[in-house]
Design a protein around this motif. Structure first.
Motif, PDB file in Angstrom:
ATOM      1  N   TRP A 127      95.437  65.573 -33.293  1.00  0.00           N
ATOM      2  CA  TRP A 127      96.531  64.893 -32.371  1.00  0.00           C
ATOM      3  C   TRP A 127      96.332  65.802 -31.140  1.00  0.00           C
ATOM      4  O   TRP A 127      96.647  65.311 -29.979  1.00  0.00           O
ATOM      5  CB  TRP A 127      97.693  64.945 -32.903  1.00  0.00           C
ATOM      6  N   VAL A 128      95.753  67.190 -31.132  1.00  0.00           N
ATOM      7  CA  VAL A 128      95.787  67.870 -29.902  1.00  0.00           C
ATOM      8  C   VAL A 128      94.613  67.100 -28.979  1.00  0.00           C
ATOM      9  O   VAL A 128      94.796  67.004 -27.771  1.00  0.00           O
ATOM     10  CB  VAL A 128      95.144  69.285 -30.065  1.00  0.00           C
ATOM     11  N   VAL A 129      93.480  66.603 -29.582  1.00  0.00           N
ATOM     12  CA  VAL A 129      92.603  65.964 -28.967  1.00  0.00           C
ATOM     13  C   VAL A 129      93.033  64.811 -28.440  1.00  0.00           C
ATOM     14  O   VAL A 129      92.720  64.115 -27.160  1.00  0.00           O
ATOM     15  CB  VAL A 129      91.105  65.800 -29.737  1.00  0.00           C
ATOM     16  N   GLY A 130      93.955  63.984 -29.089  1.00  0.00           N
ATOM     17  CA  GLY A 130      94.621  62.747 -28.747  1.00  0.00           C
ATOM     18  C   GLY A 130      95.277  63.004 -27.610  1.00  0.00           C
ATOM     19  O   GLY A 130      95.280  62.238 -26.780  1.00  0.00           O
ATOM     20  N   ALA A 131      96.064  64.136 -27.401  1.00  0.00           N
ATOM     21  CA  ALA A 131      96.884  64.434 -26.305  1.00  0.00           C
ATOM     22  C   ALA A 131      95.959  64.712 -25.112  1.00  0.00           C
ATOM     23  O   ALA A 131      96.365  64.237 -24.016  1.00  0.00           O
ATOM     24  CB  ALA A 131      97.720  65.668 -26.761  1.00  0.00           C
ATOM     25  N   ILE A 132      94.902  65.429 -25.381  1.00  0.00           N
ATOM     26  CA  ILE A 132      93.893  65.514 -24.217  1.00  0.00           C
ATOM     27  C   ILE A 132      93.524  64.108 -23.452  1.00  0.00           C
ATOM     28  O   ILE A 132      93.452  63.935 -22.428  1.00  0.00           O
ATOM     29  CB  ILE A 132      92.755  66.343 -24.522  1.00  0.00           C
ATOM     30  N   VAL A 133      93.261  63.325 -24.622  1.00  0.00           N
ATOM     31  CA  VAL A 133      92.642  62.169 -24.221  1.00  0.00           C
ATOM     32  C   VAL A 133      93.676  61.039 -23.658  1.00  0.00           C
ATOM     33  O   VAL A 133      93.284  60.557 -22.384  1.00  0.00           O
ATOM     34  CB  VAL A 133      91.953  61.291 -25.345  1.00  0.00           C
ATOM     35  N   VAL A 134      94.822  60.806 -24.373  1.00  0.00           N
ATOM     36  CA  VAL A 134      95.499  59.949 -23.892  1.00  0.00           C
ATOM     37  C   VAL A 134      96.404  60.487 -22.633  1.00  0.00           C
ATOM     38  O   VAL A 134      96.985  59.686 -21.864  1.00  0.00           O
ATOM     39  CB  VAL A 134      96.293  59.400 -24.973  1.00  0.00           C
ATOM     40  N   VAL A 135      96.848  61.674 -22.777  1.00  0.00           N
ATOM     41  CA  VAL A 135      97.953  62.208 -22.140  1.00  0.00           C
ATOM     42  C   VAL A 135      97.196  63.107 -20.896  1.00  0.00           C
ATOM     43  O   VAL A 135      97.465  62.836 -19.652  1.00  0.00           O
ATOM     44  CB  VAL A 135      98.836  63.323 -22.772  1.00  0.00           C
ATOM     45  N   LEU A 136      96.387  64.062 -21.255  1.00  0.00           N
ATOM     46  CA  LEU A 136      95.889  65.003 -20.106  1.00  0.00           C
ATOM     47  C   LEU A 136      94.631  64.043 -19.163  1.00  0.00           C
ATOM     48  O   LEU A 136      94.871  63.926 -18.169  1.00  0.00           O
ATOM     49  CB  LEU A 136      95.003  66.083 -20.627  1.00  0.00           C
ATOM     50  N   VAL A 151     100.504  71.460 -28.706  1.00  0.00           N
ATOM     51  CA  VAL A 151      99.942  70.468 -27.832  1.00  0.00           C
ATOM     52  C   VAL A 151     100.668  70.605 -26.262  1.00  0.00           C
ATOM     53  O   VAL A 151      99.683  70.452 -25.440  1.00  0.00           O
ATOM     54  CB  VAL A 151     100.527  68.972 -28.314  1.00  0.00           C
ATOM     55  N   LYS A 152     101.766  70.930 -26.188  1.00  0.00           N
ATOM     56  CA  LYS A 152     102.299  71.321 -24.901  1.00  0.00           C
ATOM     57  C   LYS A 152     101.526  72.384 -24.171  1.00  0.00           C
ATOM     58  O   LYS A 152     101.273  72.773 -23.105  1.00  0.00           O
ATOM     59  CB  LYS A 152     103.647  71.440 -24.819  1.00  0.00           C
ATOM     60  N   SER A 153     101.343  73.440 -24.854  1.00  0.00           N
ATOM     61  CA  SER A 153     100.678  74.726 -24.416  1.00  0.00           C
ATOM     62  C   SER A 153      99.242  74.521 -24.269  1.00  0.00           C
ATOM     63  O   SER A 153      98.665  74.882 -23.198  1.00  0.00           O
ATOM     64  CB  SER A 153     100.746  75.684 -25.675  1.00  0.00           C
TER      65      SER A 153
END
Length: 366
Positions: free
Chosen positions: A9-18, A263-265
């Motif tokens: 989900w870290v990568v998901g955060a990078i892709v979808v959020v970052l 994720v936030k970090s």
């Protein structure tokens, strides 16, 4: 390995959020100014001809029509690509709600073992029933008459199940991610700074990062320990810390909180690294991801990059949903959210998160 819950989900955060927000808006502006034409010399100047001065309006940037609210789904799926016909399981389930103005968001998790009712799903020949949430992906991915699996098909059943359970009618985008590349991702960023909120002892790693030997079903030898306080973690440490649940007071619920904090970090460190304006650094992160990303649903990252350009990590609230184990007799059947946790989901579906958290501030993670 069942407990190998790495941070897909870290990568998901990078892709979808970052990449789709947090100020990342590379090449999304179509505005440009025409090059100036040299003035003609007096000897060659042509007679003055009246030119049209009607201004031209550039087309809107991709994603300008996305107004929110948005509900995005980040899934960690164990596809076991080295094992033929392995059925994928969603071992990490994280959701991001972005408010209507696309200025603020809420990141929360659902337990993988949450007991939920799954609807019938004809594509997979599945008749429905009550199971653990992690099984929706595997049951939905089955292709009748074949041993092959279809991850996108599993994603469809999972979203139908989540909609029925949460009341959220539509998930505008989703990222499905598998093993690989995540420690390299953190190392590519130069490590992350994380506030460790409780003592965590690793089941899997030695203090030097090497694997602890598994003897008779138990890990042996010295273990890496993460003490409370502000810590700088390199790749293997960050992933190892956020994997742990055994020995923690609230088990998987503590782990879910640590995952959201990580994720936030990572998002904060990514922005501090200047990814918003440095395409070379951004390409390094993408390369570090390797083949981790399996599938992204919804609009393109470019469109979300423009729509969510003002959603920074500081504007994302981390929310923890409490729950308890449920069983029949002495047998464990899974997890169930408390009334307070389920109430948060109702607030999400009704667009009333702010007032609900004001009444239930303990749900907010620091």
């Amino acid at each position: 390995m069942r407990n190998r819950k790495l941070m897909w989900w870290v990568v998901g955060a990078i892709v979808v959020v970052l990449l789709g927000g947090g100020g990342i808006a590379l090449a999304v502006s179509r505005k440009s100014s025409p090059a100036a034409k040299p003035a003609p010399s007096a000897a060659t100047a042509a007679p003055t001809v009246e030119q049209s001065t009607t201004p031209t309006t550039p087309p809107p940037s991709p994603g300008a029509d996305i107004t929110g609210p948005l509900d995005l789904l980040l899934l960690g799926v164990d596809t076991r690509v080295t094992i033929p016909d392995w059925e994928p399981h969603s071992d990490a389930i994280m959701l991001l709600h972005v408010d209507a103005g696309l200025q603020s968001g809420y990141l929360y998790s659902l337990p993988r073992d949450l007991r939920v009712k799954m609807p019938a799903f004809a594509k997979a020949g599945f008749g429905g029933g009550t199971y653990k949430l992690t099984e929706a992906m595997s049951r939905g991915s089955r292709v009748p008459g074949s041993k092959k699996t279809n991850v996108q098909q599993g994603y469809e059943l999972l979203t139908k199940t989540l909609s029925a359970y949460t009341g959220i009618k539509t998930f505008q985008a989703g990222a499905i991610l598998n093993f690989g590349g995540l420690d390299k991702l953190v190392d590519q960023l130069g490590g992350v700074d994380l506030k460790v909120d409780q003592k965590v002892t690793s089941h899997h790693r030695k203090p030097d990062g090497s694997l602890r030997p598994l003897v008779g079903g138990e890990y042996q030898g010295p273990a890496a320990v993460y003490l409370p306080g502000q810590r700088h973690l390199v790749g293997w440490q960050a992933i190892d810390y956020a994997r742990q649940r055994y020995g923690l007071p609230d088990g998987d619920y503590d782990r879910q909180r640590h995952q959201r904090q990580l994720v936030k970090s990572i998002l904060t460190k990514s922005l501090a690294q200047g990814l918003a304006s440095d395409s070379a650094k951004l390409q390094g992160v993408i390369t570090a991801l390797g083949q981790t990303l399996v599938y992204v649903g919804g609009r393109t990252s470019l469109e979300y990059a423009y729509a969510l350009r003002d959603l920074t990590p500081a504007k994302i609230t981390l929310v923890g949903l409490p729950g308890n184990g449920v069983g029949s007799g002495s047998g464990y059947l899974g997890e169930a959210l408390t009334a307070e946790g389920k109430g948060f989901l109702t607030a999400v579906a009704k667009g009333q998160i702010g007032p609900y958290l004001a009444k239930h501030p303990k749900l907010i993670n620091k």
